[in-house]
Design an enzyme around this catalytic site. Sequence first.
Site, PDB file in Angstrom:
ATOM      1  N   GLU A 107      16.473 -19.201  76.121  1.00  0.00           N
ATOM      2  CA  GLU A 107      16.074 -18.690  74.807  1.00  0.00           C
ATOM      3  C   GLU A 107      14.975 -19.558  74.196  1.00  0.00           C
ATOM      4  O   GLU A 107      14.710 -20.672  74.667  1.00  0.00           O
ATOM      5  CB  GLU A 107      17.291 -18.659  73.879  1.00  0.00           C
ATOM      6  N   LYS A 131      28.606 -24.050  68.090  1.00  0.00           N
ATOM      7  CA  LYS A 131      28.272 -25.213  67.266  1.00  0.00           C
ATOM      8  C   LYS A 131      29.469 -25.596  66.391  1.00  0.00           C
ATOM      9  O   LYS A 131      30.170 -24.736  65.879  1.00  0.00           O
ATOM     10  CB  LYS A 131      27.014 -24.915  66.454  1.00  0.00           C
TER      11      LYS A 131
HETATM   12  N1  PSU Z   1      21.998 -23.680  70.774  1.00  0.00           N
HETATM   13  C1  PSU Z   1      21.491 -24.847  70.307  1.00  0.00           C
HETATM   14  N2  PSU Z   1      20.645 -24.767  69.227  1.00  0.00           N
HETATM   15  C2  PSU Z   1      20.308 -23.575  68.634  1.00  0.00           C
HETATM   16  C3  PSU Z   1      20.862 -22.367  69.146  1.00  0.00           C
HETATM   17  C4  PSU Z   1      21.706 -22.484  70.221  1.00  0.00           C
HETATM   18  O1  PSU Z   1      21.799 -25.924  70.825  1.00  0.00           O
HETATM   19  O2  PSU Z   1      19.532 -23.561  67.668  1.00  0.00           O
HETATM   20  C5  PSU Z   1      20.507 -21.030  68.481  1.00  0.00           C
HETATM   21  C6  PSU Z   1      20.694 -19.868  69.454  1.00  0.00           C
HETATM   22  O3  PSU Z   1      19.493 -19.142  69.484  1.00  0.00           O
HETATM   23  C7  PSU Z   1      21.801 -19.021  68.848  1.00  0.00           C
HETATM   24  C8  PSU Z   1      21.525 -19.243  67.388  1.00  0.00           C
HETATM   25  O4  PSU Z   1      21.734 -17.670  69.247  1.00  0.00           O
HETATM   26  O5  PSU Z   1      21.338 -20.678  67.360  1.00  0.00           O
HETATM   27  C9  PSU Z   1      22.647 -18.774  66.485  1.00  0.00           C
HETATM   28  O6  PSU Z   1      22.087 -18.439  65.255  1.00  0.00           O
HETATM   29  P1  PSU Z   1      22.933 -17.574  64.191  1.00  0.00           P
HETATM   30  O7  PSU Z   1      24.112 -18.436  63.851  1.00  0.00           O
HETATM   31  O8  PSU Z   1      22.001 -17.362  63.021  1.00  0.00           O
HETATM   32  O9  PSU Z   1      23.298 -16.301  64.879  1.00  0.00           O
END
Ligand code: PSU
Length: 308
Positions: free
Chosen positions: A29, A164
């Site tokens: 990604e 996370k």
């Molecule tokens: N993994 C990481 N850092 C990130 C992400 C994943 O170590 O920034 C990103 C990915 O793109 C994931 C997004 O899909 O965070 C999730 O964002 P949200 O909570 O707005 O869906």
Amino acid sequence: MNSSPLIHVSVHDEVATALGEGRAVVALETTIVVHGLPAPQNLEVAAQCEAVIREAGAVPATIGVIDGVIRVGVDPSTLADLADPSRHSDKLSARDLGFAIAAKSSGATTVAGTIAAAHYAGIAVMATGGLGGVHRGASATYDESADLTALSRIPVLVVASGVKSILDIGATLERLDSLGVPVAGYRTSKFPGFYLADSGFPLDWRVDSPAFAAAAFAAHRHWSSSGFLVANPVGEDHQLDATVHAHALAAALAYAHESGAVGKEVTPAILAEFARFTGGASVRVNRELVIANAALAGQIAVELTHLT
Ligand code: PSU
Ligand code: MN
């Protein structure tokens, strides 16, 4: 590869050749590069992820949207341009891709956006750091990452170090259960805690080899169109100190609340505050785990080519 006059997907030559020959390809990604990690580590991590995927015998395909075209395999200079803060690149989930194409705009894809594009291009494996999930307080805010619903309907195996730690991990695991997404710990029976190797939540299944993960996913694909999560913990020697983590988490959650960040801004705001609070230690951990996940994804993708 499109017969329509609207050329909306462009697959890099090396990726297209590998797919045509049935060789292993791993999608990466771009949100983590553009909105997740600070410069200059972001581009270093991106390059290292591609390198370890090659070492595993697979071809990397970093996915992003450039001027209204989904690019499956972007070169380093294009990635650097996308990550340039002055470009204000969008953060694109799966539902945003159509708008970005129609508007001929550029943006970084999240896990949801990346697996949508990867599957469309014929790629079955991706690597990231931490999957999006259910946010704390979601019973009132409904803030749940579209990564979960995307995984429930797009058959791509994702390697991540859990979700996370800013999220409601228990609720996220319940949602993955309801959505029918298989979750396996890689060489562990505990769900990883992103910055920590162990979140404390037990898992029903563990996979101890890339071959076993590939076999389970290949079998699953016969009767389900969902994705598959391989949860790979950061090495214990690289994880964040538990006390530092607890303090940083409290500070990051308070910051997110006070800053008024909403929607897609929430995750980047919390990650940035985590980095500030830990003096960069969280970025080092994030870097370690993403690169390790890319390597494992490469190994699983290679095993998958022996089965399909
Ligand atoms: N993994 C990481 N850092 C990130 C992400 C994943 O170590 O920034 C990103 C990915 O793109 C994931 C997004 O899909 O965070 C999730 O964002 P949200 O909570 O707005 O869906
Ligand atoms: Mn959200």
